[in-house]
Design a protein around this motif. Structure first.
Motif, mmCIF file in Angstrom:
data_model
loop_
_atom_site.group_PDB
_atom_site.id
_atom_site.type_symbol
_atom_site.label_atom_id
_atom_site.label_comp_id
_atom_site.label_asym_id
_atom_site.label_seq_id
_atom_site.Cartn_x
_atom_site.Cartn_y
_atom_site.Cartn_z
ATOM 1 N N THR A 64 -14.151 0.009 -2.467
ATOM 2 C CA THR A 64 -12.765 0.254 -2.073
ATOM 3 C C THR A 64 -11.778 -0.334 -3.081
ATOM 4 O O THR A 64 -10.713 0.254 -3.319
ATOM 5 C CB THR A 64 -12.486 -0.329 -0.672
ATOM 6 O OG1 THR A 64 -12.853 -1.720 -0.652
ATOM 7 C CG2 THR A 64 -13.290 0.407 0.380
ATOM 8 N N GLY A 65 -12.135 -1.450 -3.695
ATOM 9 C CA GLY A 65 -11.257 -2.029 -4.712
ATOM 10 C C GLY A 65 -11.096 -1.124 -5.911
ATOM 11 O O GLY A 65 -9.985 -0.902 -6.401
ATOM 12 N N TRP A 66 -12.203 -0.572 -6.397
ATOM 13 C CA TRP A 66 -12.117 0.354 -7.529
ATOM 14 C C TRP A 66 -11.376 1.630 -7.147
ATOM 15 O O TRP A 66 -10.688 2.228 -7.974
ATOM 16 C CB TRP A 66 -13.510 0.695 -8.042
ATOM 17 C CG TRP A 66 -14.170 -0.420 -8.792
ATOM 18 C CD1 TRP A 66 -15.336 -1.042 -8.488
ATOM 19 C CD2 TRP A 66 -13.719 -1.032 -10.008
ATOM 20 N NE1 TRP A 66 -15.630 -2.015 -9.411
ATOM 21 C CE2 TRP A 66 -14.660 -2.025 -10.362
ATOM 22 C CE3 TRP A 66 -12.602 -0.845 -10.825
ATOM 23 C CZ2 TRP A 66 -14.523 -2.825 -11.491
ATOM 24 C CZ3 TRP A 66 -12.458 -1.641 -11.963
ATOM 25 C CH2 TRP A 66 -13.405 -2.619 -12.278
ATOM 26 N N ALA A 70 -8.206 3.120 -9.130
ATOM 27 C CA ALA A 70 -8.143 4.499 -9.623
ATOM 28 C C ALA A 70 -6.908 5.217 -9.094
ATOM 29 O O ALA A 70 -6.242 5.961 -9.835
ATOM 30 C CB ALA A 70 -9.415 5.251 -9.227
ATOM 31 N N ASP A 71 -6.574 5.025 -7.811
ATOM 32 C CA ASP A 71 -5.401 5.689 -7.239
ATOM 33 C C ASP A 71 -4.110 5.197 -7.876
ATOM 34 O O ASP A 71 -3.171 5.966 -8.101
ATOM 35 C CB ASP A 71 -5.342 5.447 -5.726
ATOM 36 C CG ASP A 71 -6.348 6.300 -4.955
ATOM 37 O OD1 ASP A 71 -6.780 7.332 -5.495
ATOM 38 O OD2 ASP A 71 -6.699 5.922 -3.821
ATOM 39 N N ARG A 72 -4.055 3.914 -8.180
ATOM 40 C CA ARG A 72 -2.790 3.347 -8.677
ATOM 41 C C ARG A 72 -2.668 3.389 -10.194
ATOM 42 O O ARG A 72 -1.590 3.703 -10.728
ATOM 43 C CB ARG A 72 -2.650 1.907 -8.196
ATOM 44 C CG ARG A 72 -1.360 1.267 -8.634
ATOM 45 C CD ARG A 72 -1.049 0.007 -7.873
ATOM 46 N NE ARG A 72 0.261 -0.532 -8.250
ATOM 47 C CZ ARG A 72 0.815 -1.591 -7.677
ATOM 48 N NH1 ARG A 72 0.178 -2.219 -6.699
ATOM 49 N NH2 ARG A 72 1.989 -2.026 -8.076
ATOM 50 N N TYR A 329 -9.915 16.644 1.250
ATOM 51 C CA TYR A 329 -9.125 16.336 2.435
ATOM 52 C C TYR A 329 -8.177 15.163 2.187
ATOM 53 O O TYR A 329 -7.041 15.153 2.668
ATOM 54 C CB TYR A 329 -10.045 16.004 3.609
ATOM 55 C CG TYR A 329 -9.308 15.736 4.906
ATOM 56 C CD1 TYR A 329 -8.851 16.790 5.688
ATOM 57 C CD2 TYR A 329 -9.058 14.434 5.319
ATOM 58 C CE1 TYR A 329 -8.165 16.550 6.866
ATOM 59 C CE2 TYR A 329 -8.377 14.183 6.505
ATOM 60 C CZ TYR A 329 -7.930 15.240 7.276
ATOM 61 O OH TYR A 329 -7.247 14.994 8.437
ATOM 62 N N ALA A 330 -8.627 14.156 1.436
ATOM 63 C CA ALA A 330 -7.805 12.966 1.204
ATOM 64 C C ALA A 330 -6.623 13.246 0.295
ATOM 65 O O ALA A 330 -5.561 12.621 0.422
ATOM 66 C CB ALA A 330 -8.659 11.845 0.622
ATOM 67 N N ARG A 337 -9.469 5.857 -2.880
ATOM 68 C CA ARG A 337 -9.786 4.954 -1.783
ATOM 69 C C ARG A 337 -10.691 5.614 -0.746
ATOM 70 O O ARG A 337 -11.603 4.976 -0.204
ATOM 71 C CB ARG A 337 -8.492 4.455 -1.135
ATOM 72 C CG ARG A 337 -7.826 3.325 -1.916
ATOM 73 C CD ARG A 337 -6.381 3.115 -1.515
ATOM 74 N NE ARG A 337 -5.537 4.180 -2.069
ATOM 75 C CZ ARG A 337 -4.217 4.207 -1.958
ATOM 76 N NH1 ARG A 337 -3.591 3.236 -1.312
ATOM 77 N NH2 ARG A 337 -3.510 5.187 -2.496
ATOM 78 N N ALA A 338 -10.447 6.902 -0.469
ATOM 79 C CA ALA A 338 -11.294 7.599 0.501
ATOM 80 C C ALA A 338 -12.724 7.709 -0.008
ATOM 81 O O ALA A 338 -13.688 7.526 0.754
ATOM 82 C CB ALA A 338 -10.724 8.989 0.791
#
Length: 410
Positions: A64-66, A70-72, A329-330, A337-338
């Motif tokens: 979840t941290g990675w 990646a998202d940010r 979907y995310a 994160r998904a």
């Protein structure tokens, strides 16, 4: 779009696939070291199973941290830092002695290598339109059986001649090389334009439970995959009497076939416009094959060996489909994160599979292990959503052909 960007999506796919292959070889291929760990380091079957599970424990801490990174900040920094960190930890494991220091370093390798689960899928999905994502993710997910095939072919002879430390060093080189390649050549996919301060709601707040059900289905389907990956070599050598080299070679070929199955599954899902439909049928086929494996193992039939080899492909056939379903979907703001939560659920479900299944096999043989594994795809079929749901990603840029020809997508 200018000319040099036409093949960019395929270059990103190649880089994401290479990173996933290196990580899979290093983090999931270690069960092929179990015989060498027992012989050289005097570990029991349960103890060796626990040691090779250490990277999976590390993956649980990092996913979840990675995904948030990646998202940010983008896929490229997440993949580069994660793979290079894994390479350093694996190099340390190659030099370490005793059971505890290598175990800690393998956990750290799992933390770093987990970046590929959250970021490489996002890198691929972002560069392909919906009608090609199934195949693209099939290629990316084919990296897992490819990595397992490489481990099956290389680890037993390498460990036999040079010991487990040489295998850890080999894995460090793989992760380091792919991390450097991604740092040099990867480009993050397009992102949606948003007004400052606007946040996209978390997809888990939709209230329909779609993502949670896909997460649960993936976790259930990973259990038979880890059973087959972790104990196929031991079953062929201890029960069928094969040499470790012969068994490793055959399993490598079976895993290569599994990579082809993932590609076909992705193509199939693109053709029918659904991820859940093909996933349901493949889960049913997996359950049937595992029942045949149980019968073949119980009655010492050659059909059991054939079913085991077929299971090497079938148990991994749905991975690209459920990863694609989650990312679609995310959406682009939450996919990292998904996918991290998605991978975390799978690894939480299987983290105890090698030691527990090893203890069960040591006490009662492999038949009950395979029988329990057969129940999980049946549960997955029951839980799988009836239809797909997805949101729009930014359109992949297209270019116009000369002289007013048709628009060609990447």
């Amino acid at each position: 779009m200018n000319e040099e960007r036409i093949p960019r999506s395929w270059l990103m796919l190649a880089l994401g696939t290479a990173g996933q292959t290196a990580s899979t070889t290093a983090l999931y291929g270690l069960p092929y070291l179990i015989p060498a760990l027992q012989e050289e380091r005097g570990l029991s079957l349960a103890g060796a199973g626990l040691l090779v599970t250490c990277p999976v424990i590390g993956i649980l801490f990092g996913l979840t941290g990675w995904g948030a990174v990646a998202d940010r900040y983008g896929e490229r920094p997440a993949l580069t830092i994660g793979l290079l960190a894994a390479a350093c930890a694996l190099a340390g494991a190659a030099a370490a002695r005793g059971p505890w220091v290598p175990a800690v370093l393998l956990v750290l390798a799992g933390v770093g290598g987990s970046a590929v689960h959250s970021a490489s899928g996002r890198l691929v999905i972002g560069w392909f339109p919906p009608g090609r994502r199934g195949v693209a993710m099939g290629v990316r997910q084919a990296s897992q059986p490819l990595g397992t095939a490489l481990a099956a072919a290389a680890f037993p002879p390498l460990a036999h001649h040079f010991g487990p430390a040489a295998v850890f060093g080999f894995c460090a080189v793989l992760c380091g090389a792919t991390g450097a390649a991604i740092a040099l050549f990867a480009v993050d996919p397009p992102r949606p334009a948003k007004a400052p301060g606007v946040r996209t709601p978390a997809p888990y707040r939709s209230g329909d439970g779609y993502l949670w059900r896909i997460h649960a289905v993936a976790a259930l389907l990973c259990v038979p995959q880890f059973v087959v990956t972790g104990f196929s070599l031991l079953f062929l050598t201890e029960v069928r009497g094969w040499s470790a080299t012969a068994a490793g070679t055959v399993l490598a070929l079976a895993n290569l076939a599994g990579a082809g199955v993932r590609l076909l599954a992705g193509w199939w899902s693109d053709r029918v416009g659904s991820r859940t439909g093909p996933m349901r049928l493949l889960a049913v086929a997996t359950a049937v094959d595992l029942v045949l494996l149980v019968a073949g193992a119980a009655w010492d039939s050659p059909a059991g060996t054939a079913a085991l080899l077929l299971a090497s492909g079938l148990t991994v056939s749905t991975n690209g489909l459920h990863n694609t379903a989650v990312a679609e979907y995310a959406g682009p703001d939450w996919a990292g994160r998904a996918l991290g939560v998605h991978g975390m659920g799978q690894h939480a479900a299987v983290v105890l599979v090698p030691p527990l299944a090893g203890a069960l096999a040591a006490g009662h043989g492999y038949t009950p292990v395979f029988a329990l594994a057969a129940a999980f795809p049946v549960l997955a079929v029951v839980l799988l959503p009836a239809a797909d749901r997805r949101v729009d990603w930014p359109a992949v840029p297209a270019r116009r052909a000369p002289a007013g020809g048709p628009i060609v997508e990447v």
